[in-house]
Design a protein around this motif. Sequence first.
Motif, mmCIF file in Angstrom:
data_model
loop_
_atom_site.group_PDB
_atom_site.id
_atom_site.type_symbol
_atom_site.label_atom_id
_atom_site.label_comp_id
_atom_site.label_asym_id
_atom_site.label_seq_id
_atom_site.Cartn_x
_atom_site.Cartn_y
_atom_site.Cartn_z
ATOM 1 N N LEU B 25 0.828 -1.209 0.000
ATOM 2 C CA LEU B 25 0.000 0.000 0.000
ATOM 3 C C LEU B 25 0.859 1.254 0.000
ATOM 4 O O LEU B 25 0.476 2.272 -0.557
ATOM 5 C CB LEU B 25 -0.860 0.022 1.253
ATOM 6 N N ILE B 26 2.021 1.157 0.673
ATOM 7 C CA ILE B 26 2.887 2.337 0.748
ATOM 8 C C ILE B 26 3.290 2.753 -0.657
ATOM 9 O O ILE B 26 3.213 3.922 -1.037
ATOM 10 C CB ILE B 26 4.117 2.023 1.620
ATOM 11 N N TRP B 27 3.660 1.749 -1.453
ATOM 12 C CA TRP B 27 4.033 2.029 -2.846
ATOM 13 C C TRP B 27 2.811 2.484 -3.632
ATOM 14 O O TRP B 27 2.848 3.469 -4.362
ATOM 15 C CB TRP B 27 4.628 0.750 -3.475
ATOM 16 N N LEU B 28 1.683 1.747 -3.451
ATOM 17 C CA LEU B 28 0.471 2.054 -4.204
ATOM 18 C C LEU B 28 0.035 3.484 -3.931
ATOM 19 O O LEU B 28 -0.319 4.230 -4.847
ATOM 20 C CB LEU B 28 -0.632 1.080 -3.798
ATOM 21 N N GLU B 29 0.082 3.869 -2.649
ATOM 22 C CA GLU B 29 -0.373 5.206 -2.309
ATOM 23 C C GLU B 29 0.491 6.251 -2.996
ATOM 24 O O GLU B 29 -0.019 7.209 -3.564
ATOM 25 C CB GLU B 29 -0.322 5.405 -0.800
ATOM 26 N N ARG B 30 1.813 6.037 -2.973
ATOM 27 C CA ARG B 30 2.685 7.052 -3.589
ATOM 28 C C ARG B 30 2.469 7.130 -5.090
ATOM 29 O O ARG B 30 2.467 8.220 -5.676
ATOM 30 C CB ARG B 30 4.136 6.732 -3.249
ATOM 31 N N ARG B 31 2.269 5.956 -5.729
ATOM 32 C CA ARG B 31 2.035 5.965 -7.177
ATOM 33 C C ARG B 31 0.700 6.619 -7.507
ATOM 34 O O ARG B 31 0.606 7.447 -8.415
ATOM 35 C CB ARG B 31 2.029 4.527 -7.728
ATOM 36 N N LEU B 32 -0.344 6.261 -6.765
ATOM 37 C CA LEU B 32 -1.669 6.795 -7.091
ATOM 38 C C LEU B 32 -1.734 8.291 -6.809
ATOM 39 O O LEU B 32 -2.289 9.059 -7.603
ATOM 40 C CB LEU B 32 -2.740 6.073 -6.268
ATOM 41 N N LEU B 33 -1.127 8.703 -5.694
ATOM 42 C CA LEU B 33 -1.088 10.135 -5.381
ATOM 43 C C LEU B 33 -0.410 10.888 -6.505
ATOM 44 O O LEU B 33 -0.878 11.931 -6.952
ATOM 45 C CB LEU B 33 -0.313 10.363 -4.084
ATOM 46 N N ALA B 34 0.701 10.318 -6.981
ATOM 47 C CA ALA B 34 1.450 10.961 -8.054
ATOM 48 C C ALA B 34 0.586 11.057 -9.298
ATOM 49 O O ALA B 34 0.543 12.093 -9.975
ATOM 50 C CB ALA B 34 2.722 10.163 -8.339
ATOM 51 N N LEU B 35 -0.140 9.961 -9.594
ATOM 52 C CA LEU B 35 -1.005 9.953 -10.771
ATOM 53 C C LEU B 35 -2.027 11.074 -10.691
ATOM 54 O O LEU B 35 -2.246 11.825 -11.640
ATOM 55 C CB LEU B 35 -1.703 8.593 -10.841
ATOM 56 N N TRP B 36 -2.666 11.200 -9.509
ATOM 57 C CA TRP B 36 -3.725 12.196 -9.365
ATOM 58 C C TRP B 36 -3.176 13.605 -9.230
ATOM 59 O O TRP B 36 -3.911 14.570 -9.363
ATOM 60 C CB TRP B 36 -4.603 11.838 -8.162
ATOM 61 N N GLN B 37 -1.883 13.722 -8.909
ATOM 62 C CA GLN B 37 -1.309 15.058 -8.792
ATOM 63 C C GLN B 37 -0.418 15.377 -9.973
ATOM 64 O O GLN B 37 0.402 16.293 -9.918
ATOM 65 C CB GLN B 37 -0.521 15.167 -7.483
ATOM 66 N N ASP B 38 -0.531 14.550 -11.033
ATOM 67 C CA ASP B 38 0.177 14.835 -12.271
ATOM 68 C C ASP B 38 1.694 14.778 -12.136
ATOM 69 O O ASP B 38 2.401 15.651 -12.627
ATOM 70 C CB ASP B 38 -0.228 16.227 -12.791
ATOM 71 N N ARG B 39 2.213 13.788 -11.423
ATOM 72 C CA ARG B 39 3.656 13.577 -11.423
ATOM 73 C C ARG B 39 3.919 12.088 -11.560
ATOM 74 O O ARG B 39 2.987 11.324 -11.803
ATOM 75 C CB ARG B 39 4.312 14.152 -10.164
ATOM 76 N N TYR B 40 5.187 11.661 -11.451
ATOM 77 C CA TYR B 40 5.503 10.261 -11.719
ATOM 78 C C TYR B 40 5.438 9.380 -10.482
ATOM 79 O O TYR B 40 4.998 8.252 -10.540
ATOM 80 C CB TYR B 40 6.891 10.127 -12.339
ATOM 81 N N GLY B 41 5.923 9.856 -9.354
ATOM 82 C CA GLY B 41 5.989 9.000 -8.172
ATOM 83 C C GLY B 41 7.188 8.075 -8.264
ATOM 84 O O GLY B 41 8.012 8.177 -9.186
ATOM 85 N N CYS B 273 -8.346 2.329 -2.633
ATOM 86 C CA CYS B 273 -8.116 3.382 -3.628
ATOM 87 C C CYS B 273 -8.937 4.615 -3.292
ATOM 88 O O CYS B 273 -8.467 5.748 -3.462
ATOM 89 C CB CYS B 273 -8.463 2.883 -5.023
ATOM 90 N N LEU B 274 -10.164 4.399 -2.776
ATOM 91 C CA LEU B 274 -11.002 5.537 -2.401
ATOM 92 C C LEU B 274 -10.339 6.332 -1.268
ATOM 93 O O LEU B 274 -10.316 7.569 -1.294
ATOM 94 C CB LEU B 274 -12.378 5.033 -1.972
ATOM 95 N N PHE B 275 -9.759 5.604 -0.302
ATOM 96 C CA PHE B 275 -9.010 6.249 0.785
ATOM 97 C C PHE B 275 -7.943 7.177 0.206
ATOM 98 O O PHE B 275 -7.786 8.320 0.639
ATOM 99 C CB PHE B 275 -8.303 5.166 1.619
ATOM 100 N N ILE B 276 -7.191 6.634 -0.765
ATOM 101 C CA ILE B 276 -6.065 7.402 -1.314
ATOM 102 C C ILE B 276 -6.579 8.583 -2.124
ATOM 103 O O ILE B 276 -6.035 9.689 -2.058
ATOM 104 C CB ILE B 276 -5.161 6.478 -2.137
ATOM 105 N N LEU B 277 -7.695 8.361 -2.869
ATOM 106 C CA LEU B 277 -8.272 9.451 -3.655
ATOM 107 C C LEU B 277 -8.719 10.580 -2.734
ATOM 108 O O LEU B 277 -8.508 11.763 -3.026
ATOM 109 C CB LEU B 277 -9.452 8.916 -4.471
ATOM 110 N N ILE B 278 -9.314 10.211 -1.591
ATOM 111 C CA ILE B 278 -9.760 11.240 -0.648
ATOM 112 C C ILE B 278 -8.561 12.008 -0.119
ATOM 113 O O ILE B 278 -8.582 13.236 -0.014
ATOM 114 C CB ILE B 278 -10.557 10.582 0.506
#
Lengths: 173, 318
Positions: B25-41, B273-278
């Motif tokens: 999840l630690i990796w997933l969160e960083r990747r998904l956050l990056a995706l939603w914030q328009d960066r690579y992660g 994923c909803l947690f991370i999106l929030i």
Amino acid sequence: MSILFIIAALVAVVAALMVISRRSVIHALIYLIISFLAVAMTFFLLGAPFVAIMEIIIYAGAILVLFLFVVMMLNIGRPAIDQEKQWMAPQGMIAPIIMVVILLGELGYYLLIINRTYKTSAHTVTAHEVGQSLFGPYLLAVELVSFLFLAGIFAAYHLSRLEVDTDGHGEEQ
Amino acid sequence: MRMMIGQLSVIFGVLIAALTAAAFLIWLERRLLALWQDRYGPNRAGPFGLLQVPADMIKIFFKEDWIPPFADRQLFVAAPAIITITVLLSFAVVPFAPGIAVISPDLGLLFFLGMSSLAVYSVALAGISSNNKYSLIGALRALAQLLSYEVFMGLSLMGVVMLAGSFNLNKIVEAQRHLWFVIPQFPGFILFFIAGIAETHRLPFDLPEAESELSAGFHCEYSGMKFGMFFVGEYLSITLISAMTATFFFGGWQGPLLPPVIWFALKTFAFICLFILIRASLPRPRYDQLLAFAWKLLLPLALLNVLITAAIVLALER
């Protein structure tokens, strides 16, 4: 089952003794939590899992958290611990200890010699039965408790209300 | 003997699955956050940056594990263990598939609530034993927040209990064979999920650790693997709340075609994923707003939900 019960009961008693003999308030609180958990375990073994879980959720999980909250607001440092040490002086504890031992002796005599019919886990009380007796024979008690809670909530709300002076003459009364 | 082995394999299976999920999840969160914030992660170590997880683990194991001299040593060491233990214990009652759960007690739902209320001590003891002003403020905030949100977390689940007629998680899942409880219990679902985010102190409700004002809040003195325990504990509780949401409101392991475990994992993953999106999209409220929101809006709503559900259940039983 009996061995498990004795272990849980011993943990509860030892933890309770630690609560009153610790000098640091926080450590005493931790032992109180352990004591509650052990009591929950004894309830569970006596066939009352619902009461056991409620003991954990309400006593260990909510009421003691409030205790901890208050303790955190106080600034407990070296002087408080020294004062506690003074209060724990042995000469002040002799009389209470003697009285407690007398009471304990009476209780032990009653349970072990006169009335030997204690039993463990005759039958398991389900949540359903608890609900039925709460809203059946004990309905009046439940209603009275809810009155008390309501009064408590109103009192707490009143005490913590911010005295906002909106129209210029609210403070005088 | 065979039953023992079966049970042991379930226990270790659950432990390993939960801990692996938390680590990734630690990796997933960083990747998904990056995706939603328009960066690579993190995308350098291994395919898709997947080796970032072992790299982080190695790093955290080799960091100096320092206990400040002014801290209360025993409590300081015990605090990070408490969150991991309580959350892992809660996983014991999660029904992963028909017959696959470590235990399936009649009061499973209450057991989950009890464990989540004990998890509060982790944050509180960490804050108080660190002997640091930021930690103390963080812990005070955490205590008030967790207590407030726990109240209606339990209440929001009572509708589910009434509809299923049991505290047993297996029976709750069975009762959703024809209709997921999210439809009759939609307010309950929203309330439970909000309470879940607050219980895990994730971003809109992360005031206990608010890094911009309290440096790191309650775990500011922690380093090395003790910090790692808090970190893993947080991701474990995200997984737990997601799994519980799937169980209580989205039919648990039930679903067509695919095997039950896969359905359960998919539903849990969706809520993670909803947690991370929030986290990626919502700002942090002010502290008084947070508590007023809980007591003045969510608690009455939860009570109302219980009342209306009870009335409808009674009316239909007639």
